[in-house]
Structure formats: structure tokens, C-alpha cells
Write a protein that holds these residues in place. Structure first.
Motif, PDB file in Angstrom:
ATOM      1  N   ASP A 144       0.867  -1.343  -0.055  1.00 19.86           N
ATOM      2  CA  ASP A 144       0.058   0.044  -0.072  1.00 19.86           C
ATOM      3  C   ASP A 144       0.915   1.447  -0.021  1.00 19.86           C
ATOM      4  OD1 ASP A 144       1.030   0.281   2.570  1.00 19.86           O
ATOM      5  OD2 ASP A 144      -0.697  -0.714   3.463  1.00 19.86           O
ATOM      6  N   ARG A 228     -11.176  -3.414 -15.752  1.00 19.72           N
ATOM      7  CA  ARG A 228     -12.153  -2.306 -16.125  1.00 19.72           C
ATOM      8  C   ARG A 228     -12.465  -1.759 -17.736  1.00 19.72           C
ATOM      9  NH1 ARG A 228      -8.053   0.735 -13.814  1.00 19.72           N
ATOM     10  NH2 ARG A 228      -7.360   2.373 -15.475  1.00 19.72           N
ATOM     11  N   ALA A 235     -17.468  -5.620 -14.055  1.00 18.31           N
ATOM     12  CA  ALA A 235     -16.419  -6.363 -13.486  1.00 18.31           C
ATOM     13  C   ALA A 235     -16.688  -6.971 -12.147  1.00 18.31           C
ATOM     14  CB  ALA A 235     -15.157  -5.556 -13.233  1.00 18.31           C
ATOM     15  N   ALA A 236     -17.663  -6.259 -11.332  1.00 16.60           N
ATOM     16  CA  ALA A 236     -17.817  -6.695 -10.038  1.00 16.60           C
ATOM     17  C   ALA A 236     -18.979  -8.186 -10.056  1.00 16.60           C
ATOM     18  CB  ALA A 236     -18.916  -5.690  -9.262  1.00 16.60           C
ATOM     19  N   ASN A 239     -16.634 -11.044  -9.797  1.00 17.56           N
ATOM     20  CA  ASN A 239     -15.797 -10.898  -8.476  1.00 17.56           C
ATOM     21  C   ASN A 239     -14.416 -10.535  -8.853  1.00 17.56           C
ATOM     22  OD1 ASN A 239     -15.710 -10.982  -5.887  1.00 17.56           O
ATOM     23  ND2 ASN A 239     -14.973 -13.093  -5.668  1.00 17.56           N
ATOM     24  N   MET A 240     -14.273  -9.585  -9.869  1.00 17.50           N
ATOM     25  CA  MET A 240     -12.944  -9.282 -10.299  1.00 17.50           C
ATOM     26  C   MET A 240     -12.786  -7.622  -9.823  1.00 17.50           C
ATOM     27  SD  MET A 240     -12.750 -10.995 -13.689  1.00 17.50           S
ATOM     28  CE  MET A 240     -11.038 -10.812 -13.981  1.00 17.50           C
ATOM     29  N   ASP A 241     -11.458  -7.501  -9.436  1.00 21.64           N
ATOM     30  CA  ASP A 241     -11.196  -6.140  -9.085  1.00 21.64           C
ATOM     31  C   ASP A 241     -11.104  -5.428 -10.421  1.00 21.64           C
ATOM     32  OD1 ASP A 241      -9.861  -3.574  -8.500  1.00 21.64           O
ATOM     33  OD2 ASP A 241      -8.571  -4.610  -6.994  1.00 21.64           O
ATOM     34  N   PRO A 242     -11.823  -4.197 -10.627  1.00 22.68           N
ATOM     35  CA  PRO A 242     -11.736  -3.364 -11.926  1.00 22.68           C
ATOM     36  C   PRO A 242     -10.019  -2.820 -12.297  1.00 22.68           C
ATOM     37  CG  PRO A 242     -13.038  -2.197 -10.336  1.00 22.68           C
ATOM     38  CD  PRO A 242     -12.709  -3.669  -9.776  1.00 22.68           C
ATOM     39  N   HIS A 243      -9.269  -2.733 -11.128  1.00 24.98           N
ATOM     40  CA  HIS A 243      -8.208  -2.296 -11.394  1.00 24.98           C
ATOM     41  C   HIS A 243      -7.139  -3.216 -11.692  1.00 24.98           C
ATOM     42  CE1 HIS A 243      -9.777   1.552 -10.046  1.00 24.98           C
ATOM     43  NE2 HIS A 243     -10.328   1.011  -9.014  1.00 24.98           N
ATOM     44  N   LEU A 244      -7.401  -4.375 -11.726  1.00 30.08           N
ATOM     45  CA  LEU A 244      -6.504  -5.570 -12.105  1.00 30.08           C
ATOM     46  C   LEU A 244      -5.845  -5.631 -13.580  1.00 30.08           C
ATOM     47  CD1 LEU A 244      -7.819  -8.635 -10.254  1.00 30.08           C
ATOM     48  CD2 LEU A 244      -5.662  -7.408  -9.791  1.00 30.08           C
ATOM     49  N   TYR A 323      -1.851 -11.443  -4.351  1.00 33.83           N
ATOM     50  CA  TYR A 323      -2.770 -11.760  -5.243  1.00 33.83           C
ATOM     51  C   TYR A 323      -2.753 -12.999  -5.594  1.00 33.83           C
ATOM     52  CZ  TYR A 323      -5.566 -11.575  -9.325  1.00 33.83           C
ATOM     53  OH  TYR A 323      -6.527 -11.829 -10.254  1.00 33.83           O
TER      54      TYR A 323
END
Length: 753
Positions: A144, A228, A235-236, A239-244, A323
Motif C-alpha cells: 500500500d 475495467r 467487473a463486479a 468478482n474481479m477487481d476493475p483495477h487488475l 494476489y
């Protein structure tokens, strides 16, 4: 420009050159690593305030990194100043084959035969050696924005197995199950060489440091496709992070207005370098996870020239490992991974590799890429990493519950207030320490030399504090224990091995003279009072003795005052019960059950002689065996093992019971292996563990602020423990919810496993 014109301080760079007895060269792509050992004569400060040669020496290992343009100068200096290695066989390892030709240069300049060591063997052996010996060698890095370092100290029981991911020209993955038990599991051609080559082709940038700087300023959105971009708001649903990241450089194929190589502006170069770096590191991380999962390994170490403590690399690897593994796998790094292969090759034929080696901070330059490397002069840059041999084998204290757990009560890396308070305290004591250093050798013939060495100590310690103020993780863990130990190392480096030797002797003499009266008072009390009253009295004496501490500012004021500080005054400062942490009743209920008691002592003088000895005598009278443990080397006014053994003869002349206990072996002494006012039980002398196991110790007593409060306050033991101290700083009193001279008498039952 030759060495003379450039005024290179080779004596500072190559320390103790005339005594070099073992040597190794590691030929890397951009630098040469030189690892050597040397025996340094040790001085001894006498009670007559003179500095004499002790007749003993301390073995050290130095690791130097130099750039190739400067290597001939270093080689020439070694050839002229290292007589002991001429005609011998030294070790040589090639990490980058294109530079193997320096083998002939070394042989000719030093008049030596080179013995080749396998690079993989050196890599593994060096990594294991660092993890086994060096505190806080291992660390993780947050992915982070906090950029947080979290350090670990490992032991041989918990270290193995692990994966070693070496990211150099290519990528190699090694499964390590022991120092001599490892195998290569696989690798990848997509590594550091791939990153450097593609970056140069695409952007024209050739320097890796510039690449990393540019990557920090890059934005991957220009070239990469993310989840995204494919699924948008849906994307949701998956169950996927749009920023991946979905596709590295995938945006180039979409016919968008993407510049081509040769057309990049500066920002596009930055963006391309970042996208390349992420692509390669994500690939390496996935490989690491898959092989760790197959091998059932929970710890993965990354090293190699692409890593080198670069925040952007460590952050990316840490994120990707988290991840791919669903949070089960963390990426680990080494503080000194720059030297693993060279150090391991050096150790291949080094006789003392199995001894305990400590990081010698005062012999090292600033460590790690988060700390600037100071050039010796313009155009000549180097790094030095130093270790010193403790002359014994070390292991975690056998009664520790968590042998990898941190002993420190407060982690200064995560507590700015605590760290700043301690640095301020140490800053304010520099002048006093310098005066004590000079006074400890006031009868040396060359007083100008004494003054100069004292000034050197002052300057070096100020520099060290400045580094820690700016980069608090510069030496790994930042805490009271490490700060105090670094100060002692710098004093020793400047020839001041025991600056309180005279003070300790004076207090020992005063306390010995008073001991008969203290023991007579206790004996008289036993005639008229019950056991609980007597035990409380000797416990209060134990606490009163701990008030005498030259490391506590408020107490120093009292001892330096016109009236001084007597033992009776110290007893008067011990508050009445109930104490802040009051485990006396619990201790009283069990104290006669203990068959073998280990006592870690703190200060010499009143603390040991009038506090510990009467307390120990009561336990001895109850039938307990008492093992008293002291530091192996001087620190502040703390008692050392050598001083403790010498004082035993004084006790024989004072008290019949003590004479009996000493002669029948019921009372005995051992050294801890420590050289700090605190106690790190993760690394103790092998003799201590042997004795504790032999006599089945069932109570550990830790006395003093440094050992019982700043460290070990929350540490758990397999047997019962008693942590006793008087709080002598207002800041710590506030932290613990007490006041000045509040009492900690913490009796805890052992943790059953």
C-alpha cells in the motif's frame, strides 16, 4: 587520475588490511564484491585508567562493493598491504560470466591461486548464513502507500524450507531445505536481462537506476489494459477487481493513438518502463507462487540485481504474491542480499563459519538503497558491510515460547513518538559519554590520542543518529536495544571498551563493604518475621538495587548530586505495595517450589551485590539451585560475566552460607552472550542453554529496565518467570500508566506447549 591524485582513503575502505587472512572475489556485472576476514587486536581499559593490549583479537568479516573502473586501484592496494595472503589460495565466484577475465588480474596482483566456487552454492550458503546470524535480516514490504518495512529475525528451526527467487539476467528458483540441502526447481528467461533489453530497445534508456526513477514517475494506463477496460461496470459481477491488469501493452493492439518506439516523449518512456517492469515482476511472482504451492513452502525470498531494496520492485512483488496466493504467501527480502553469493563463496572454505556473527554497524557504511551511499570522494563510490565474530555458537534461548518473536516492548519503527524520545535522550547524553570515555583512560600517556578518539566517537555517533532520524529503518529494527548497542560498538571501535570500568569498581567496593550489614539485617528479620515478610524485604532490596543505573537520566542526577545516592535512599524510593504490576503474592505462593532459578542480572555495584545476591541467597536457602547470568561484554555500568566471577571470592569472605553455596555448586554463573543493556533471548550463548537444560530451570528472573521493561516485558517463557524493575524515566512511566519509581514485579506462569 590515480589514487594519490584522488586522495582515496584506502585505510577506511579496506579495514585492517595487514591482517587479512582469507579473501574472496565475486565478479558481478557492474561491480566486484570483495569479502575478507581480518583479526583485529583488542585493547583493555584497566582500573588504573590505562589502555593496554589485551593480547586477544576479534575476527571480523568485511564485504566491499566497488565499481569496475575503481577495481584496479583496490587490487593494487590489496597487493601492497596484504602480506598474509601472498602465495595462498583464495576463493573466486563468477556471478556475471562476461567479467571472468578479472581472474588473471587478481592472480597476478596478489600472487595467489584462485579456487572457483559454484555461484548457486555461494548464493544459498550466504543467504542461510545471513538469516541465521543477522538480526532483522529478513523483511517484508507493504504494497500500500505506507511503504512500511516489517523486519523478522529467524532461527534455524523456523527458517527452512524456503524458496529463493534470484532475479538476475534470467530467473532461477531454488528450494532450500538446509545450508547444504538445496535444489533448483526451475526458472524463467523473463527476468532482469529481459527488462533491461526491452527497456533499451523501446525507450533508449540504458542505466538501470534511471529506469527505476522513471518507473516511479510512470502511469501504466497508456499501454496496459485493465479489467475495467474489458468489462466496465460489470467487473463486479465476475468478482474481479476493475483495477487488475488484464493485458500488458494490450492497448497498443487496439488501434488507439499510441506512440511507437522512437516517438516517445519523456512521459511515455516512463509509462512504458513501468508497464514493462510490472509485466516481468507479475510473471516472476506467479512462478514463485506456483512453485511454492507445489513445494508446500510458506516463505519466499526474492533477490538479485533487479530487487536491491528498490521500493517499486518490492511493492510490485509483494502485491503480486499476495494476489496470486489469495493472501497466503508474502514476499520476503534481505537487507544485505547484495552480498549473498560473495559471502557464501567466502564461507565455503572459512573455518569459523559456524560461529555466531553479529552485524558490526560501526564498521559499515549506511545500509540499503533507502539510505544514500556516501562516496569516499567524487567519482569513487563503495559500500561496506561488516560483521564481527562473537567467538561462540548462539541459539534461541531454549525456554522461549516464540523463538522468532521480537523481544522489544515498543517497536520504534511503528512508533514515532518513542523513537524521537529515545533519539533525543541519546543526543543529550553524547557529551557525558565522551567525558566518561576520556576519564576511563585519563592515565594513558598519549592524552591527545585519547581526546581525538573520543571526538571521533562523538562525530560518528552523531552521524549515526542523523541517519536514523532521516531513515529510521537504516539498520533494520529501530528500538532502544539496537540504538544502545550501536553506541557501544562505536565506543569499542574507537578503543573505549569499558568506559564505566572505574565507576563500576568504585561501586563494587562500596557495595561489598555494605553487604555484611544488609545480610545481617535479613538474618535478624528472619528471627522475628514470617517467610512472606522476609521475601518481600529481599524483593524490595532487589528493586532498590535496580535504582542504581547510569543509563537513567533522573538517577544520574541523583548520583551526581552533592548528597549522592545511598542504598537506603534507593530503598526509600521503592514504593509501598500494591505496586503498578504486583505479582508478589503469586510469586510468594510458588517460590519454595522452584528447583532451578535462572537470574538475568542488570547493573554492577549496588544492584548486583546488595540487590541480587541477598535475593538469591533466600532462594538458595530454600533449596533452589541459582544460576546467575550476566553480559559477555561491557555495556554502560552493567555487570559482565568476568566481573561476576571475580566478585565470587569477595562473597566467600563475607558470608558462610554464600561460601557453602558456591563451593557445592548450588550457586553458579554463566554468560548470556549479550553485549547490550537489553536482552534479546533469540540469540544467547550455547553454554546458557546447556546449563538451563541440564538443571531443568523452572523459574526465569529478569531484572532491570533494559531487560525486563524495554525488552521481554511481553515475552512468554515455557517456565514461570519474574520480571522486576523500577521505572526510572517519566516517559516510560506514562506509557505504562505509572509514575517515576513505580514498581514492576510481574510474576507469570509458564506457557504449556
Amino acid at each position: 587520475m590515480d589514487a594519490a591524485q584522488r586522495k582515496i582513503d584506502f585505510r577506511r575502505l579496506v579495514r585492517d588490511a595487514p591482517n587479512i587472512n582469507h579473501l574472496c572475489f565475486d565478479a558481478c556485472s557492474k561491480t566486484v564484491k570483495i569479502v575478507y576476514s581480518s583479526k583485529v587486536p583488542l585493547s583493555h581499559t584497566t582500573l588504573k585508567c590505562k589502555r593496554l593490549n589485551s593480547g586477544k583479537s576479534e575476527e571480523r568479516i568485511y564485504c566491499i562493493q566497488v565499481q569496475y573502473p575503481d577495481f584496479p586501484l583496490i587490487l593494487k592496494y590489496l597487493g601492497e598491504h596484504c602480506p598474509k595472503i601472498k602465495g595462498t589460495t583464495i576463493d573466486f565466484v563468477v556471478t556475471a560470466s562476461q567479467n571472468a577475465e578479472i581472474e588473471g588480474e587478481i592472480s597476478k596482483a596478489l600472487d595467489v591461486t584462485l579456487r572457483h566456487v559454484d555461484a548457486f552454492s555461494g548464493l544459498v550458503k550466504g543467504t542461510c548464513f545471513l538469516l541465521r546470524n543477522i538480526e532483522a535480516e529478513s523483511f517484508t514490504y507493504s504494497f500500500d502507500e505506507s511503504q512500511k518495512y516489517e523486519f523478522q529475525t529467524l532461527n534455524t528451526e523456523s527458517m527452512y524450507p524456503y524458496l529463493l527467487i534470484n532475479i538476475r539476467t534470467g530467473v532461477s528458483v531454488v528450494l532450500v531445505e538446509g545450508e547444504n540441502n538445496f535444489k533448483r526447481l526451475g526458472g524463467s528467461s523473463i527476468g532482469g536481462g529481459c527488462f533491461l533489453g526491452l527497456t533499451e530497445i523501446i525507450t533508449g534508456v540504458t542505466d538501470i537506476e534511471e529506469m527505476m526513477e522513471r518507473a516511479l514517475q510512470g502511469n501504466p494506463d497508456e499501454f496496459d489494459i485493465f479489467i475495467r477496460d474489458i468489462y466496465g461496470d460489470r467487473a463486479a459481477n465476475f468478482n474481479m477487481d476493475p483495477h487488475l491488469l488484464a493485458s500488458s501493452f494490450g492497448r497498443v493492439t487496439r488501434g488507439e493513438n499510441i506512440p511507437r518506439a522512437g516517438e516517445f516523449d519523456e512521459q511515455s518512456k516512463n509509462n512504458a518502463i513501468l508497464s514493462l517492469l510490472r509485466m516481468i515482476l507479475y510473471n516472476v511472482s506467479q512462478l514463485a507462487f506456483l512453485l511454492s504451492d507445489i513445494s508446500n513452502v510458506k516463505r519466499v525470498f526474492f533477490n538479485g540485481f533487479l530487487v536491491r531494496n528498490r521500493p517499486i520492485v518490492m511493492k510490485t512483488l509483494s502485491f503480486a504474491c499476495n494476489y496470486w496466493s489469495g493472501g497466503k504467501l508474502r514476499a520476503y527480502f534481505l537487507r544485505h542480499e547484495n552480498y549473498t553469493t560473495g559471502l557464501g563463496a567466502f564461507l565455503e572454505n572459512f573455518p569459523n563459519a559456524d560461529m555466531y556473527w553479529k552485524e558490526y554497524c560501526s564498521g559499515s557504511t549506511a545500509l540499503g538503497r533507502f539510505v544514500p551511499v556516501e562516496p569516499l570522494e567524487t567519482g569513487f563510490k563503495t559500500q561496506t558491510f561488516a560483521l564481527k565474530c562473537a567467538r561462540f555458537k548462539a541459539a534461541p534461548f531454549c525456554l522461549l515460547v516464540d523463538k522468532d518473536g521480537k523481544p522489544d516492548t515498543i517497536d520504534f519503527n511503528n512508533d514515532d513518538e518513542a523513537r524521537n524520545f529515545w533519539i533525543e535522550i541519546l543526543d543529550k547524553t553524547i557529551n557525558d559519554m565522551t567525558k566518561f570515555a576520556i576519564a576511563s583512560q585519563k592515565n594513558c600517556e598519549d592524552q591527545e590520542d585519547v581526546a581525538n578518539r573520543a571526538k571521533d566517537f562523538e562525530n560518528d555517533f552523531v552521524k549515526t543518529m542523523d541517519i536514523i532520524k532521516e531513515h529510521h529503518v537504516a539498520y533494520g529494527n529501530s528500538n532502544a536495544r539496537n540504538l544502545l548497542e550501536v553506541r557501544e560498538q562505536i565506543l569499542q571501535e574507537k578503543g573505549f571498551d569499558d568506559i564505566y570500568v572505574q565507576k563500576k569498581h568504585e561501586e563494587n567496593c562500596t557495595a561489598i563493604a555494605e553487604l555484611p550489614h544488609v545480610l545481617a539485617t535479613i538474618d535478624k528479620l528472619k528471627e522475628t518475621c514470617d517467610d512472606k515478610t522476609v521475601l518481600e524485604y529481599v524483593s524490595r532490596g532487589l528493586l532498590a538495587g535496580n535504582v542504581f543505573d547510569w543509563g537513567a537520566k533522573e538517577v544520574v542526577k541523583m548520583m551526581n548530586s552533592e548528597s549522592g545516592l545511598s542504598f537506603q535512599t534507593a530503598i526509600d524510593h521503592v514504593e509501598n505495595r500494591p505496586w503498578l504490576f504486583d505479582g508478589f503474592d503469586s510469586f510468594y505462593e510458588k517460590h519454595k517450589e522452584y528447583k532451578s532459578v535462572l537470574i538475568f542480572v542488570d547493573n554492577s555495584g549496588f544492584d548486583y551485590i546488595l540487590g541480587i545476591i541477598p535475593f538469591a541467597r533466600e532462594l538458595l536457602r530454600n533449596g533452589s539451585k541459582v544460576i546467575i547470568c550476566a553480559n559477555s561484554s561491557p555495556a554502560l555500568n552493567d555487570l559482565t560475566y568476568r566481573e561476576m566471577v571475580a566478585l565470587a571470592n569477595e562473597f566467600r569472605e563475607i558470608d558462610g552460607d554464600l561460601t557453602k553455596f558456591l563451593e557445592n555448586g548450588q550457586m553458579m554463573f554463566v554468560q548470556s552472550g549479550q553485549e547490550s543493556p537489553c536482552l534479546d533471548a533469540r540469540r544467547v550463548h550455547e553454554d546458557l542453554n546447556e546449563i538451563v537444560q541440564k538443571y531443568k530451570t523452572d523459574l526465569v528472573v529478569i531484572e532491570g529496565m533494559g531487560r525486563a521493561l524495554h525488552t521481554n516485558f511481553n515475552v512468554q517463557f515455557k517456565c514461570d518467570s519474574l520480571k522486576a524493575a523500577v521505572i526510572k524515566t517519566q516517559w516510560l512511566a506514562d506509557r505504562l500508566g505509572g509514575k517515576m519509581f513505580s514498581v514492576v514485579f510481574k510474576h507469570e506462569l509458564g506457557v504449556q506447549q
